[in-house]
Design an enzyme around this catalytic site. Structure first.
Site, PDB file in Angstrom:
ATOM      1  N   ASP A 134      40.466  36.117  33.978  1.00 27.28           N
ATOM      2  CA  ASP A 134      39.204  36.639  33.424  1.00 27.28           C
ATOM      3  C   ASP A 134      39.098  38.159  33.518  1.00 27.28           C
ATOM      4  OD1 ASP A 134      39.147  36.147  36.224  1.00 27.28           O
ATOM      5  OD2 ASP A 134      36.967  36.303  36.255  1.00 27.28           O
TER       6      ASP A 134
ATOM      7  N   GLU B  62      37.515  34.309  38.270  1.00 26.43           N
ATOM      8  CA  GLU B  62      37.644  34.871  39.634  1.00 26.43           C
ATOM      9  C   GLU B  62      36.496  35.814  39.954  1.00 26.43           C
ATOM     10  OE1 GLU B  62      38.249  37.043  43.015  1.00 26.43           O
ATOM     11  OE2 GLU B  62      38.349  38.100  41.107  1.00 26.43           O
ATOM     12  N   GLU B  63      35.988  36.482  38.922  1.00 26.11           N
ATOM     13  CA  GLU B  63      35.028  37.571  39.145  1.00 26.11           C
ATOM     14  C   GLU B  63      33.590  37.094  39.274  1.00 26.11           C
ATOM     15  OE1 GLU B  63      35.934  40.535  39.743  1.00 26.11           O
ATOM     16  OE2 GLU B  63      37.868  40.898  38.773  1.00 26.11           O
TER      17      GLU B  63
ATOM     18  N   ARG C 242      50.769  41.392  53.749  1.00 28.40           N
ATOM     19  CA  ARG C 242      50.098  41.366  55.039  1.00 28.40           C
ATOM     20  C   ARG C 242      50.035  39.931  55.522  1.00 28.40           C
ATOM     21  NH1 ARG C 242      46.892  44.484  58.241  1.00 28.40           N
ATOM     22  NH2 ARG C 242      45.763  43.221  59.744  1.00 28.40           N
TER      23      ARG C 242
HETATM   24 NI    NI Z   1      40.981  40.785  40.774  1.00 25.50          NI
END
Ligand code: NI
Length: 407
Positions: free
Chosen positions: A82, A140-141, A181
């Protein structure tokens, strides 16, 4: 030629197509949960390789790439699809054609790299054991996050997905490099909404009013003690108030003050306790002054923990693929990301793909109207995803002599 070299060669051969794919996606951005054309485009690209996109939510979907002995192990790769409500300011030929929408978080790149990895894995499916599930994730947003919906609809089931890897662009890292990480990486991100209701009046007579501005000021200061006095020092915690509206004047005390902020941390139990504490502090301070307060903390995404074994291995395999000089270690990054939902379910690794190129002037940060990438990152991103999947499924794969192309 060993396997990592074969993958690099394939990524190189696919480069023109990767650039064309990314530019198509970049110029046709769609907002969260509205990725209909994007999904059609992805489905068509997959069909070129003989795969049918399996719908599991209204937009997005997944495919399974089966190697030898496909039920022996299943892992997933995730790319989000998205875009954001931002008006693009880049003057490039692939500029957004959908005004006010822009791939300013690089999800066009994530989608392209995953499509590239599909192509490579398909070409190498005699080389690995097990199955790679490739997830093209919407939304996702935007809350509640496409990841949470896909998980609820079973994207990690049938058969059960054992581990998952996700890749995200990073404009602080040079193109050609990547960052890893292990352990805590991204924060839970919750929204704070506070309304202090007092009694407005003339600024010359504060004793006749209940001044919500003075109360709000105390609340802002007092909330800082959530971090400094209540959070365990070993649990990173951030609280920021970013919006304060007190619409009075030099001589007018307003009736109310409205505030918004964010609360971020890395521990679910503390997170819930902190929500209660924030709301209680706001209410108690207001009450002490005879005002009332509406305080609410709305839950966003959970924190993202990178599984130690998977992330340490992925870093080591990235070094094999790209060389030590091209693999960086990441610091904790207290932004939110819905990949966190996967990391709450199964061992997960979310790593960063460098996209910066200072010489080309490509330095803008994520979520800005001038964000762009050095497209050579597409080669690294597609090849590395495929490589990490292969290594996770068949860790004994030797990067040295196993040459099928020798004839
Ligand atoms: Ni992103």
């Amino acid at each position: 030629m060993n396997l990592s070299e074969r993958i690099k060669k394939l990524a190189e051969q696919h480069f023109d197509d990767l650039v064309a794919t990314r530019r198509h996606l970049h110029s046709h951005p769609e907002l969260s949960f509205e990725e209909y054309e994007t999904t059609k485009f992805i489905a068509n690209k997959l069909q070129e390789n003989g795969y049918d996109l399996q719908a599991i939510t209204e937009t997005g979907g997944y495919i399974d790439i089966k190697g030898k002995n496909p039920s022996s192990k299943i892992i997933a790769l995730r790319g989000d699809i998205d875009a954001l409500p931002i008006l693009e300011q880049n003057q490039v030929e692939y500029k957004s054609k959908n005004e006010g929408k822009m791939h300013a978080c690089g999800h066009d790149v994530h989608t392209t790299c995953l499509l590239g990895a599909v192509r490579i894995l398909d070409e190498l499916k005699d080389e690995f054991e097990g199955t790679v599930r490739c997830i093209f994730q919407p939304g996702e947003e935007k809350l509640p996050g496409g990841a949470s919906i896909m998980i609820k609809n079973g994207v990690l089931q049938n058969p059960k997905v054992e581990k998952i890897l996700g890749q995200h662009v990073m404009p602080l890292i040079d193109a050609g490099k990547v960052g890893f990480r292990s352990g805590l990486y991204m924060a839970s991100a919750d929204e704070i909404y506070i309304r202090v209701l007092g009694k407005g009046g003339h600024g010359a007579h504060p004793h006749q009013n209940i001044d919500p501005v003075a109360i709000a000021a105390q609340i802002i200061t007092q909330l800082q003690t959530v971090v400094s006095r209540h959070a365990k020092p070993s649990i990173p915690t951030v609280l920021s108030i970013g919006k304060v509206i007190a619409n009075g004047a030099t001589n007018i005390i307003p009736d109310e003050v409205y505030m918004e902020g964010t609360f971020r941390t890395y521990d679910e139990e503390w997170r819930m306790r902190a929500h209660t504490l924030i709301e209680k502090m706001c209410n108690d301070i207001a009450e002490a002054h005879g005002a009332t307060c509406e305080a609410e903390v709305r839950k966003g995404y959970p924190f993202l923990k990178n599984d130690e074994d998977l992330s340490n291995n992925a870093r080591m395999w990235a070094v094999e693929y790209l060389g030590e000089e091209n693999v960086e270690d990441l610091e904790i990054w207290p932004a939110g990301e819905d990949f966190a939902y996967y990391s709450q379910e199964i061992p997960a690794c979310f790593y960063r793909l460098g996209t910066r190129n200072q010489e080309l002037g490509i330095t803008s940060m994520l979520h800005t109207p001038t964000f762009d990438i050095d497209e050579k990152a597409l080669k690294v991103g597609s090849g590395l995803m495929a490589w990490l999947a292969l290594k996770e499924l068949s860790p004994t794969l030797n990067p040295s002599p196993k040459d099928k192309d020798q004839s």
